[in-house]
Scaffold this active site. Structure first.
Site, short mmCIF file in Angstrom:
data_model
loop_
_atom_site.label_atom_id
_atom_site.label_comp_id
_atom_site.label_asym_id
_atom_site.label_seq_id
_atom_site.Cartn_x
_atom_site.Cartn_y
_atom_site.Cartn_z
N LYS A 17 0.83 -1.21 0.00
CA LYS A 17 0.00 0.00 0.00
C LYS A 17 0.86 1.26 0.00
CE LYS A 17 -2.11 -0.99 3.92
NZ LYS A 17 -1.56 -2.31 4.30
N ARG A 92 -9.28 1.20 9.12
CA ARG A 92 -8.87 -0.18 9.38
C ARG A 92 -9.89 -0.94 10.21
NH1 ARG A 92 -2.98 0.64 9.07
NH2 ARG A 92 -1.90 -1.33 9.29
N ARG A 131 11.85 -7.12 5.16
CA ARG A 131 11.93 -5.68 4.84
C ARG A 131 13.08 -4.99 5.59
NH1 ARG A 131 6.50 -2.32 5.06
NH2 ARG A 131 6.43 -2.99 7.21
N ARG A 164 12.01 -2.23 10.84
CA ARG A 164 10.95 -1.50 11.54
C ARG A 164 10.63 -2.20 12.87
NH1 ARG A 164 5.59 -0.05 8.13
NH2 ARG A 164 4.52 -1.21 9.76
N ARG A 175 -0.07 -8.43 13.59
CA ARG A 175 -0.61 -7.50 12.58
C ARG A 175 -1.48 -8.25 11.58
NH1 ARG A 175 4.88 -5.47 10.67
NH2 ARG A 175 3.82 -4.32 9.03
P1 ADP Z 1 1.24 -2.10 8.13
O1 ADP Z 1 0.08 -1.89 7.20
O2 ADP Z 1 2.50 -2.48 7.42
O3 ADP Z 1 0.95 -3.04 9.28
P2 ADP Z 1 1.24 0.74 9.01
O4 ADP Z 1 2.50 1.50 8.83
O5 ADP Z 1 0.06 1.12 8.18
O6 ADP Z 1 1.64 -0.77 8.86
O7 ADP Z 1 0.79 0.83 10.56
C1 ADP Z 1 1.66 0.48 11.60
C2 ADP Z 1 0.90 0.39 12.92
O8 ADP Z 1 0.29 1.66 13.22
C3 ADP Z 1 -0.27 -0.61 12.95
O9 ADP Z 1 0.14 -1.93 13.23
C4 ADP Z 1 -1.12 -0.01 14.07
O10 ADP Z 1 -0.57 -0.29 15.35
C5 ADP Z 1 -0.98 1.48 13.84
N1 ADP Z 1 -2.03 2.00 12.93
C6 ADP Z 1 -1.83 2.58 11.71
N2 ADP Z 1 -3.00 2.92 11.14
C7 ADP Z 1 -3.97 2.53 12.01
C8 ADP Z 1 -5.38 2.58 12.01
N3 ADP Z 1 -6.07 3.11 10.97
N4 ADP Z 1 -6.06 2.09 13.09
C9 ADP Z 1 -5.41 1.57 14.13
N5 ADP Z 1 -4.08 1.46 14.20
C10 ADP Z 1 -3.35 1.94 13.16
#
Ligand code: ADP
Length: 224
Positions: A17, A92, A131, A164, A175
């Site tokens: 994404k 999400r 990654r 990360r 996740r």
């Molecule tokens: P990925 O999609 O690779 O898991 P992101 O960089 O989008 O990672 O998000 C990293 C973390 O940030 C998530 O695992 C969560 O803890 C938090 N996070 C990001 N966006 C949201 C969201 N919309 N709702 C809840 N938690 C979020």
């Protein structure tokens, strides 16, 4: 034609994404808004919000709807979003999607277009655990699929690559579980509303990008 729109990149962690949202943002000149990036920045700066989110993020759990919807609303109210924007990692949960629907209506925008990047779950673990990121130039490598020339070192500036905080195996599992339980149901949410388009994500990034660009242009032309 494209500009007034809200685009949402949707898919499991590791679907690509961020990469695709960045490419589209450059191509169409509208901002790329990643709630994950905004939260990581808050953690780095040790703001109250960052401190509240840190533990959940590092263990791979979702941050509360309240916190995330708050930062998303604040970001979408900025003037650079007026002509459209790309959301990556938000919404999400169903609660976040309801919140966004209300917000877009209040802002007088049309329906969002949700781009679902589909990737088989067996590929995701390797994508995430492999990654590596350059802390200087931001280039992303994968030790299995796109390794640097020298192990753990950036090809461009020679910096030591970083992992990360939530790319360890336990956090990745969490996740992926959170995605299955809380986020995947949004596929039906947006399908019912006829706002979802799908693209096959298990291909080279440039191929995926070209499909997305075509899809977005086609959808926008048909709703113009
Ligand atoms: P990925 O999609 O690779 O898991 P992101 O960089 O989008 O990672 O998000 C990293 C973390 O940030 C998530 O695992 C969560 O803890 C938090 N996070 C990001 N966006 C949201 C969201 N919309 N709702 C809840 N938690 C979020």
């Amino acid at each position: 034609m494209l500009k007034a729109h809200a685009l949402i990149f949707f898919g499991p962690p590791g679907a690509g994404k961020g990469t695709q949202a960045h490419a589209l943002s450059v191509a169409f000149g509208i901002p790329h808004i990643s709630t994950g990036e905004m939260l990581r920045e808050a953690v780095r700066l040790e703001t109250p919000l960052g401190l509240a989110a840190k533990d959940r993020m590092e263990s791979g759990e979702l941050v509360s709807d309240e916190i995330v919807s708050g930062i998303a609303a604040e970001r979408l109210a900025r003037p650079d979003c007026e002509d459209g924007f790309i959301l990556d990692g938000f919404p999400r949960t169903i609660g976040q999607a309801d919140f966004l629907e209300r917000l877009l209506r209040e802002q007088g925008r049309g329906d969002p277009l949700v781009i679902y990047i589909r990737v088989a779950s067996c590929v995701l673990m390797k994508r995430l655990s492999g990654r590596r990121t350059c802390p200087i130039c931001g280039t992303i490598y994968n030790i299995y699929f796109e390794p640097p020339r020298v192990d753990e070192v950036c090809d461009i500036d020679g910096a030591a690559l970083t992992v990360r905080a939530d790319d360890g195996e336990a956090a990745i599992r969490q996740r992926l579980d959170s995605y299955e339980m809380m986020t995947r149901p949004l596929l039906d949410y947006y399908k019912v509303r006829q706002q979802l388009v799908e693209v096959e994500g298990d291909r080279a990034p440039a191929e995926v990008a070209s499909d997305i660009s075509e899809l977005v242009s086609r959808e926008m032309a048909s709703t113009a």
